[in-house]
Design a protein around this motif. Structure first.
Motif, PDB file in Angstrom:
ATOM      1  N   VAL A 348       0.860  -1.178   0.000  1.00  0.00           N
ATOM      2  CA  VAL A 348       0.000   0.000   0.000  1.00  0.00           C
ATOM      3  C   VAL A 348       0.899   1.232   0.000  1.00  0.00           C
ATOM      4  O   VAL A 348       1.784   1.362   0.855  1.00  0.00           O
ATOM      5  N   LEU A 349       0.674   2.115  -0.967  1.00  0.00           N
ATOM      6  CA  LEU A 349       1.458   3.341  -1.075  1.00  0.00           C
ATOM      7  C   LEU A 349       0.635   4.495  -0.508  1.00  0.00           C
ATOM      8  O   LEU A 349      -0.421   4.831  -1.041  1.00  0.00           O
ATOM      9  N   ILE A 350       1.111   5.096   0.595  1.00  0.00           N
ATOM     10  CA  ILE A 350       0.415   6.206   1.245  1.00  0.00           C
ATOM     11  C   ILE A 350       1.127   7.500   0.868  1.00  0.00           C
ATOM     12  O   ILE A 350       2.324   7.660   1.127  1.00  0.00           O
ATOM     13  N   VAL A 351       0.388   8.401   0.235  1.00  0.00           N
ATOM     14  CA  VAL A 351       0.941   9.676  -0.210  1.00  0.00           C
ATOM     15  C   VAL A 351       0.468  10.760   0.756  1.00  0.00           C
ATOM     16  O   VAL A 351      -0.744  10.987   0.898  1.00  0.00           O
ATOM     17  N   CYS A 352       1.407  11.413   1.423  1.00  0.00           N
ATOM     18  CA  CYS A 352       1.067  12.450   2.401  1.00  0.00           C
ATOM     19  C   CYS A 352       2.226  13.434   2.469  1.00  0.00           C
ATOM     20  O   CYS A 352       3.394  13.032   2.472  1.00  0.00           O
ATOM     21  N   ASP A 353       1.936  14.741   2.549  1.00  0.00           N
ATOM     22  CA  ASP A 353       3.000  15.740   2.589  1.00  0.00           C
ATOM     23  C   ASP A 353       3.013  16.513   3.899  1.00  0.00           C
ATOM     24  O   ASP A 353       3.387  17.672   3.943  1.00  0.00           O
ATOM     25  N   THR A 364      -1.407  10.054   8.274  1.00  0.00           N
ATOM     26  CA  THR A 364      -0.934   8.692   8.032  1.00  0.00           C
ATOM     27  C   THR A 364      -0.794   7.875   9.301  1.00  0.00           C
ATOM     28  O   THR A 364      -0.839   6.651   9.249  1.00  0.00           O
ATOM     29  N   GLU A 365      -0.641   8.536  10.432  1.00  0.00           N
ATOM     30  CA  GLU A 365      -0.307   7.804  11.648  1.00  0.00           C
ATOM     31  C   GLU A 365      -1.399   6.824  12.057  1.00  0.00           C
ATOM     32  O   GLU A 365      -1.127   5.677  12.428  1.00  0.00           O
ATOM     33  N   TYR A 366      -2.654   7.256  11.997  1.00  0.00           N
ATOM     34  CA  TYR A 366      -3.740   6.363  12.400  1.00  0.00           C
ATOM     35  C   TYR A 366      -3.870   5.176  11.441  1.00  0.00           C
ATOM     36  O   TYR A 366      -4.113   4.044  11.873  1.00  0.00           O
ATOM     37  N   LEU A 367      -3.691   5.435  10.151  1.00  0.00           N
ATOM     38  CA  LEU A 367      -3.776   4.338   9.186  1.00  0.00           C
ATOM     39  C   LEU A 367      -2.622   3.363   9.379  1.00  0.00           C
ATOM     40  O   LEU A 367      -2.816   2.141   9.308  1.00  0.00           O
ATOM     41  N   LEU A 368      -1.431   3.875   9.667  1.00  0.00           N
ATOM     42  CA  LEU A 368      -0.293   2.991   9.923  1.00  0.00           C
ATOM     43  C   LEU A 368      -0.525   2.136  11.165  1.00  0.00           C
ATOM     44  O   LEU A 368      -0.148   0.960  11.208  1.00  0.00           O
ATOM     45  N   THR A 369      -1.180   2.722  12.155  1.00  0.00           N
ATOM     46  CA  THR A 369      -1.478   1.961  13.374  1.00  0.00           C
ATOM     47  C   THR A 369      -2.454   0.825  13.087  1.00  0.00           C
ATOM     48  O   THR A 369      -2.304  -0.296  13.589  1.00  0.00           O
ATOM     49  N   VAL A 370      -3.462   1.118  12.269  1.00  0.00           N
ATOM     50  CA  VAL A 370      -4.428   0.080  11.903  1.00  0.00           C
ATOM     51  C   VAL A 370      -3.730  -1.084  11.209  1.00  0.00           C
ATOM     52  O   VAL A 370      -4.046  -2.255  11.441  1.00  0.00           O
ATOM     53  N   LEU A 371      -2.748  -0.781  10.369  1.00  0.00           N
ATOM     54  CA  LEU A 371      -2.050  -1.822   9.619  1.00  0.00           C
ATOM     55  C   LEU A 371      -0.950  -2.493  10.437  1.00  0.00           C
ATOM     56  O   LEU A 371      -0.331  -3.444   9.952  1.00  0.00           O
ATOM     57  N   GLY A 372      -0.733  -2.009  11.685  1.00  0.00           N
ATOM     58  CA  GLY A 372       0.290  -2.621  12.533  1.00  0.00           C
ATOM     59  C   GLY A 372       1.654  -2.017  12.361  1.00  0.00           C
ATOM     60  O   GLY A 372       2.651  -2.637  12.756  1.00  0.00           O
ATOM     61  N   TYR A 373       1.731  -0.811  11.802  1.00  0.00           N
ATOM     62  CA  TYR A 373       3.011  -0.159  11.560  1.00  0.00           C
ATOM     63  C   TYR A 373       2.987   1.252  12.132  1.00  0.00           C
ATOM     64  O   TYR A 373       3.345   2.218  11.469  1.00  0.00           O
ATOM     65  N   VAL A 392       1.315  -4.069   3.650  1.00  0.00           N
ATOM     66  CA  VAL A 392       2.587  -3.464   4.045  1.00  0.00           C
ATOM     67  C   VAL A 392       2.623  -2.049   3.473  1.00  0.00           C
ATOM     68  O   VAL A 392       2.696  -1.873   2.245  1.00  0.00           O
ATOM     69  N   PRO A 393       2.568  -1.019   4.346  1.00  0.00           N
ATOM     70  CA  PRO A 393       2.509   0.356   3.834  1.00  0.00           C
ATOM     71  C   PRO A 393       3.897   0.923   3.530  1.00  0.00           C
ATOM     72  O   PRO A 393       4.901   0.537   4.119  1.00  0.00           O
ATOM     73  N   ARG A 394       3.901   1.842   2.568  1.00  0.00           N
ATOM     74  CA  ARG A 394       5.089   2.618   2.277  1.00  0.00           C
ATOM     75  C   ARG A 394       4.641   4.063   2.106  1.00  0.00           C
ATOM     76  O   ARG A 394       3.762   4.347   1.290  1.00  0.00           O
ATOM     77  N   VAL A 395       5.217   4.984   2.882  1.00  0.00           N
ATOM     78  CA  VAL A 395       4.798   6.383   2.892  1.00  0.00           C
ATOM     79  C   VAL A 395       5.770   7.203   2.048  1.00  0.00           C
ATOM     80  O   VAL A 395       6.989   7.087   2.195  1.00  0.00           O
ATOM     81  N   VAL A 396       5.213   7.990   1.123  1.00  0.00           N
ATOM     82  CA  VAL A 396       6.027   8.877   0.295  1.00  0.00           C
ATOM     83  C   VAL A 396       5.401  10.266   0.316  1.00  0.00           C
ATOM     84  O   VAL A 396       4.201  10.425   0.556  1.00  0.00           O
ATOM     85  N   VAL A 409       2.358  -2.190  -6.519  1.00  0.00           N
ATOM     86  CA  VAL A 409       1.460  -1.573  -5.541  1.00  0.00           C
ATOM     87  C   VAL A 409       0.036  -2.060  -5.774  1.00  0.00           C
ATOM     88  O   VAL A 409      -0.436  -2.106  -6.909  1.00  0.00           O
ATOM     89  N   HIS A 410      -0.653  -2.422  -4.688  1.00  0.00           N
ATOM     90  CA  HIS A 410      -2.035  -2.888  -4.799  1.00  0.00           C
ATOM     91  C   HIS A 410      -3.045  -1.785  -4.525  1.00  0.00           C
ATOM     92  O   HIS A 410      -4.193  -1.878  -4.954  1.00  0.00           O
ATOM     93  N   CYS A 411      -2.643  -0.741  -3.797  1.00  0.00           N
ATOM     94  CA  CYS A 411      -3.560   0.357  -3.497  1.00  0.00           C
ATOM     95  C   CYS A 411      -2.744   1.611  -3.187  1.00  0.00           C
ATOM     96  O   CYS A 411      -1.695   1.532  -2.550  1.00  0.00           O
ATOM     97  N   ILE A 412      -3.265   2.756  -3.631  1.00  0.00           N
ATOM     98  CA  ILE A 412      -2.662   4.057  -3.328  1.00  0.00           C
ATOM     99  C   ILE A 412      -3.639   4.835  -2.463  1.00  0.00           C
ATOM    100  O   ILE A 412      -4.843   4.875  -2.748  1.00  0.00           O
ATOM    101  N   VAL A 413      -3.122   5.470  -1.392  1.00  0.00           N
ATOM    102  CA  VAL A 413      -3.932   6.296  -0.513  1.00  0.00           C
ATOM    103  C   VAL A 413      -3.423   7.731  -0.614  1.00  0.00           C
ATOM    104  O   VAL A 413      -2.249   8.004  -0.303  1.00  0.00           O
TER     105      VAL A 413
END
Length: 756
Positions: A348-353, A364-373, A392-396, A409-413
């Protein structure tokens, strides 16, 4: 009789020339009475009458020869049965291969009986007949679509191919098969078309309530120029008896992480008219037994569910099998299969600036917590060690999206991002169109004008509705907007709709963006959630092969308390699964759905070949979908197992299995009743007739044969007879016999010449 060159018939009066010549040649001679010959007159009349009859016969032969030559030039066509030849037959054999044909009738199945009847049909075809074979399955499938002319070699090949056929787990629509057969081009215009239907009499396959389709079939038979005959042969048997059907085999998900407990559910139904005793269910993973369960006694039409839980240790693709441990009338529905993929990770690619140091203010923090990261403290590390999410999230950062690889990537947020570059938007559009998922969370950094220009793009972009200015005040928590439970069933909302287990009613929205439904209308846009004022809170759109979910608030706690509710944990995972599904391989399909095997481009296979339930093999077509290689089969028509062999350069072959669900209606064993047969007869079908018999009513088609060859042969025969007869008459008239004399030495013939 018809003629190809009828203009020559104007020459038929020429046949009168021999008659005219015969009449003109009959001139009278002057008779001289001579007393010495008067005693001969009584001996001559009988012979002269014979000569006159032969003259007339000679005249008629010559006239008939002229008439035959003229008629042959006109090129006549006669019906084959008039000149002793049999008409050709254009035969289309419709063979029922559905699940119900596998029920036993005595010492053989109904399908075996049909194959034996089909073999006898092929054996009885004449030289010059043609045959095509159409299998009645979920979709009509030709195994011989082009007319095969019957001879010794083709007959042997067809009988051998019939012997290799097997019954399937499919249902069928025999009406559709009949339309398919009647629409096939004729083998020849002068051949009698016969459609022979061999079926086991399963009533549900005829769709007798489809009056429009039956009327269309009746009209098609009436309008057909070649007057087709449709014969139905019912290869039935004794009554059905008891039958338990394993209706379905389901799992919590198709794709699961390693070591996660998966709930497997089998549903068993009693399709008979009498109660059924209980039966054991045996469970297998990859062919190995893993346990047994039991279903209790079932009343007619009653269904029961049985469950087991299983944890898959290692990543891979596993086949789950459940089997009823008791024999009944239909063995084919006593087993069910399902494929489960155990995935190491889904990216999962999380895009946040946002660079805010406060975790509560980052999207991104709450979503990362939900995913266990979540944050890297010891408690979070211990929690990740105890369980893990398959995502497995990756933040850019937003400004780095242009350079990020998207093929795996299976999903972009897009988590409350500022405006992206046109190049980044173009890459996202290509990714989603290829089957990717996109989750957009609008927040305080959202620029409505940029969203409407780049993402809505006048209805052609990723966003299905334009965005309006936000409403509400995040500081006024008393005037919040509650969120309503979902009004309609939706795959992404299946868990959230259970308000007894999920605290959806606790969500409060303080400030949110609005979607402009008044300008465009939202009836065609699926709305996942609404606020209490009826405005959309979250909606979904399809874009190419992918999916987009847009929500009116961000992923932090500034505009709503959503991240503080359990519904956020459940909803985030459900939405990620829903958005990622198009990019993942779907292993369990319904009939008619496409097979798509997605592989990263970096690990693209050299080829993928699939073996179908009908024992045929086909290569999948490779498509480029946003950096992924997708191997595709347009439609998997027949239910059953599709074994895909993946051949990769430098690696051993790998085999995975797709399963297409069967038609559960085939398990309801109800034969055609006597009162159903008039419906078939009214449409022009002959039930119970010889499969090759021509229709008793109406005009049967007879083959038209050219007759000019026969006429020319007759001319030669008549000319030969005419020559022999003319020679005979010439000898009689000019070569008188020497046996008749006057006196001892003077012959009558000589004296006659002297007297003349």
């Amino acid at each position: 009789m018809s003629f190809l060159a009828s203009i020559f018939l104007w020459a038929l009066p020429l046949a009168g020339i021999p008659v005219i010549l015969h009449l003109l040649s009959r001139r009278r001679r002057r008779v001289i009475h001579w007393g010495a010959t008067r005693f001969l007159r009584e001996a001559m009349p009988r012979r002269r009458r014979l000569w006159s009859l032969e003259d007339w016969l000679l005249m008629l032969l010559r006239a008939a020869a002229v008439a035959a030559v003229v008629t042959a030039l006109a090129m006549p066509l006669l019906r084959g049965d008039w000149i002793g030849t049999s008409s050709k037959r254009d035969v289309i054999l419709i063979l029922d291969t559905t699940l119900s044909t596998s029920r036993t009738s005595g010492h053989e199945t109904r399908f075996d009986r049909m194959i034996r009847t089909a073999d006898e049909l092929v054996a009885s075809l004449r030289e010059g007949d043609t045959l095509r074979v159409l299998l009645a399955s979920t979709l009509p499938e030709w195994i011989a679509s082009e007319p095969i002319e019957i001879n010794a070699a083709s007959r042997l090949a067809l009988r051998g191919e019939l012997g290799t056929l097997k019954s399937t787990t499919a249902g069928t629509d025999l009406l559709r098969c009949l339309h398919e057969a009647l629409d096939a081009p004729p083998a020849s215009e002068d051949a009698a078309r016969i459609v022979a239907v061999l079926t086991d009499a399963q009533r549900g396959n005829w769709h007798l309530d489809a009056q429009g389709a039956w009327s269309s079939l009746r009209d098609k038979l009436a309008r057909s120029a070649n007057a087709p005959t449709v014969n139905v042969v019912l290869c039935g048997g004794e009554g059905a008896g008891g039958n338990l059907s394993l209706e379905s085999l389901d799992s919590t998900r198709e794709v699961v992480p390693p070591a996660a407990a998966v709930r497997l559910t089998a549903r068993v139904k009693n399709t008979a008219l009498v109660p059924s005793p209980g039966a054991p269910l045996h469970w297998f993973i990859a062919g190995q037994p893993v346990g047994s369960t039991e279903v209790d006694k079932l009343d007619p039409n009653q269904t029961a569910a049985s469950h087991i839980e299983y944890a898959f240790d290692a990543p891979g693709v596993y086949e789950v099998t459940c089997r009823i441990g008791r024999d009944d009338a239909l063995p084919g529905d006593n087993v069910a299969h399902r494929t489960v993929e155990v995935a190491e990770s889904l990216d999962v690619l999380i895009v946040c600036d946002s660079d805010d140091p406060d975790p509560g203010r980052t999207d991104t923090e709450y979503l990362l917590t939900v995913l266990g990261y979540g944050s890297g403290d010891e408690d979070a590390a211990a929690e990740r060690a105890r369980w893990r999410s398959v995502f497995v999230p990756r933040v850019v950062r937003a400004d780095a999206l242009e350079r990020e690889p998207l093929d795996a990537v299976h999903c972009i947020v897009l988590a409350n991002t500022s405006p992206l570059s046109d190049e980044a938007v173009g890459r996202i559009e290509q990714y989603v169109a290829g089957g990717g998922g996109l989750w957009i969370a609008f927040g305080d950094r959202t620029d409505e004008r940029w969203v409407n220009r780049a993402l809505y793009a006048k209805g052609k972009g990723l966003l299905p509705l334009p965005l309006a200015d936000p409403v509400g005040d995040e500081r006024d928590r008393e005037r919040a907007f509650p969120v309503l439970p979902p009004a309609e069933a939706h795959p992404a909302m299946a868990v959230l709709s259970d308000t007894k287990r999920v605290d959806l009613n606790r969500i409060r929205v303080y400030r949110r963006h609005r979607f402009e439904t008044a300008l465009t209308g939202s009836d065609s846009v699926p709305v996942l959630l609404r606020t209490t004022d009826g405005e959309p809170f979250a909606l979904e759109a399809a874009f190419g092969d992918g999916r987009v979910i847009a929500q009116a608030v961000g992923l932090d706690v500034r505009w709503s308390n959503l991240p503080a509710c359990e519904a956020f944990v459940v909803g985030a995972l459900e939405w990620l699964w829903h958005l990622s599904s198009p990019s993942m391989t779907r292993w369990n399909l319904d009939p008619g759905q496409p097979i798509r095997l997605a592989l990263p481009a970096a690990n693209a296979a050299r080829s993928v070949r699939v073996r179908t339930p009908l024992e045929s093999e086909v290569d999948l077509v490779v498509l480029d979908r946003g950096g992924r290689s997708v191997y595709s089969l347009p439609a998997a028509g027949c239910p059953g197992a599709y074994l895909a062999t993946i051949r990769t350069t430098g690696e051993p072959d790998r085999t995975v299995t797709f399963h297409v669900r069967r038609d559960t209606g085939e398990s309801v064993l109800t034969d055609l009743a006597d009162e159903d047969l008039p419906c078939l007869a009214k449409a022009g079908l002959s039930v119970g007739a010889d499969p090759l018999a021509l229709r008793a009513t109406g005009v049967a088609v007879a083959r038209l044969e050219p007759a000019w060859g026969v006429l020319l042969a007759a001319v030669l025969g008549m000319m030969a007879i005419e020559s022999l007869l003319a020679a005979r008459l010439t000898r009689r008239r000019f070569d008188q016999p020497a046996g008749l004399t006057l006196g001892d030495e003077v012959p009558l013939g000589g004296m006659g010449k002297e007297l003349a």
